[in-house]
Design a protein around this motif. Sequence first.
Motif, short mmCIF file in Angstrom:
data_model
loop_
_atom_site.label_atom_id
_atom_site.label_comp_id
_atom_site.label_asym_id
_atom_site.label_seq_id
_atom_site.Cartn_x
_atom_site.Cartn_y
_atom_site.Cartn_z
N ARG A 10 0.85 -1.19 0.00
CA ARG A 10 0.00 0.00 0.00
C ARG A 10 0.88 1.24 0.00
N SER A 11 0.43 2.29 -0.67
CA SER A 11 1.13 3.57 -0.63
C SER A 11 0.12 4.69 -0.84
N ASN A 12 0.56 5.94 -0.60
CA ASN A 12 -0.32 7.08 -0.81
C ASN A 12 0.14 7.87 -2.03
N ASP A 13 -0.41 9.07 -2.22
CA ASP A 13 -0.10 9.86 -3.42
C ASP A 13 1.24 10.59 -3.33
N ASP A 14 1.85 10.59 -2.15
CA ASP A 14 3.13 11.29 -1.97
C ASP A 14 4.26 10.39 -2.46
N TRP A 15 4.36 10.27 -3.79
CA TRP A 15 5.31 9.36 -4.41
C TRP A 15 5.86 9.99 -5.68
N ARG A 16 7.13 9.75 -5.92
CA ARG A 16 7.77 10.13 -7.19
C ARG A 16 8.97 9.21 -7.38
N PRO A 17 9.53 9.13 -8.60
CA PRO A 17 10.72 8.30 -8.79
C PRO A 17 11.85 8.73 -7.85
N GLY A 18 12.33 7.81 -7.03
CA GLY A 18 13.40 8.10 -6.09
C GLY A 18 12.93 8.45 -4.70
N ARG A 19 11.63 8.57 -4.48
CA ARG A 19 11.13 8.96 -3.14
C ARG A 19 9.71 8.46 -2.96
N GLY A 20 9.43 7.82 -1.84
CA GLY A 20 8.08 7.37 -1.58
C GLY A 20 7.98 6.55 -0.31
N THR B 121 12.61 -5.27 0.06
CA THR B 121 11.66 -4.76 -0.93
C THR B 121 11.81 -3.26 -1.13
N ALA B 122 12.44 -2.58 -0.18
CA ALA B 122 12.60 -1.12 -0.27
C ALA B 122 13.24 -0.69 -1.59
N ASN B 123 14.13 -1.50 -2.13
CA ASN B 123 14.82 -1.13 -3.37
C ASN B 123 13.87 -1.02 -4.55
N GLY B 124 12.68 -1.62 -4.45
CA GLY B 124 11.73 -1.56 -5.55
C GLY B 124 10.52 -0.70 -5.30
N VAL B 125 10.48 -0.01 -4.15
CA VAL B 125 9.30 0.77 -3.80
C VAL B 125 9.20 2.07 -4.58
N ALA B 126 10.30 2.79 -4.70
CA ALA B 126 10.29 4.08 -5.40
C ALA B 126 11.52 4.18 -6.30
N PRO B 127 11.68 3.27 -7.26
CA PRO B 127 12.89 3.28 -8.09
C PRO B 127 12.95 4.51 -8.99
N TRP C 226 2.64 -5.47 9.86
CA TRP C 226 2.86 -4.44 8.84
C TRP C 226 4.27 -3.88 8.93
N LEU C 227 4.93 -3.73 7.79
CA LEU C 227 6.24 -3.07 7.70
C LEU C 227 6.08 -1.81 6.87
N GLY C 228 6.46 -0.67 7.45
CA GLY C 228 6.42 0.60 6.74
C GLY C 228 7.81 0.98 6.25
N LEU C 229 7.88 1.48 5.01
CA LEU C 229 9.15 1.86 4.39
C LEU C 229 9.06 3.31 3.90
N ASP C 230 9.90 4.16 4.44
CA ASP C 230 10.02 5.55 3.98
C ASP C 230 11.33 5.63 3.21
N VAL C 231 11.23 5.60 1.88
CA VAL C 231 12.36 5.28 1.01
C VAL C 231 12.82 6.50 0.21
N GLN C 232 14.15 6.61 0.09
CA GLN C 232 14.72 7.50 -0.93
C GLN C 232 15.84 6.76 -1.64
N GLN C 233 15.92 6.95 -2.95
CA GLN C 233 16.90 6.23 -3.76
C GLN C 233 17.70 7.23 -4.59
N SER C 234 19.03 7.09 -4.53
CA SER C 234 19.93 8.00 -5.23
C SER C 234 20.88 7.21 -6.11
N TYR C 235 21.15 7.71 -7.31
CA TYR C 235 22.14 7.12 -8.21
C TYR C 235 23.27 8.12 -8.43
N GLY C 236 24.49 7.67 -8.27
CA GLY C 236 25.62 8.49 -8.69
C GLY C 236 25.80 8.40 -10.19
#
Length: 272
Positions: free
Chosen positions: A160-170, A198-204, A232-242
């Motif tokens: 499950r997720s909400n609308d506060d999502w974008r590539p790299g953050r969610g 699973t965090a690596n695939g939440v907000a790629p 329930w496991l909650g994930l507040d994710v940010q993903q960065s690429y160099g």
Amino acid sequence: MTHQLAEELDKILAKGDFYFESLGEGRYRSSWHAQGAWNEHEQHMGPASGILAYALENFEPRDDMRIARLSFEIHGLIHAGEFEITTRMIRPGRTIELVEAEMTAKGRTSIVARAWRVITGDSSAVAGIEDAKIPGPEECEVQKISERWPGGYIRSIELRSNDDWRPGRGIAWLRTDYALVDALDASDMARLVGMIDTANGVAPRVEPNEGTWIYPNLDLQIHMYRQPAGSWLGLDVQQSYGADGIGLTSTVLHDESGPFGRAEQILTVRSR
């Protein structure tokens, strides 16, 4: 074993509603529900880290200690099917212990995991957590993650997720109806650890179904300042690429009571 637990175990074994079947003496067999997303012949790192956390937690346990940090180094393909876990004490101690578990399959090491176990005590007088809470699972909507990612593991979870999502953050909330081990004796901690990867695939930053880039993680590092509980496991994710082919997925971990720790995954970012 109670009669009720025995009946529940029989039902699970009949349906195969578990990630791993215990074969005895540290040997296990993965089910289809543990299948990976990058390769159909491998296990997903999520359940694999869960079964290693299970092994570490049950190795010479002490009531006055808990696991505070888990590290997982991925040595290669995590083969599906039968594998073995061997566990040993690296650094014994009165207040701190370091324990190691190694997963091997087909004669090769798949993952080496280590856990720092720390003595517990009453620190409520100075307790405080700086990580912010996130909207709970009841405030989020079910997402069809299996349309973005393949594999048996992905199909086994509810996301499950909400609308506060974008590539790299969610943010995302996960749960599963499947037991980690057919013996039904896995703790909440081990079961929740079994979903953290699973965090690596939440907000790629790049959608996997675009087929142009891959970004598997080489490790998983988990620090827990509080013992997690619940389903329930909650994930507040940010993903960065160099710019040189290396990335990082950073996650604040939550259960329904609030944040309980953090996870980091280093990535190899490659063009197909």
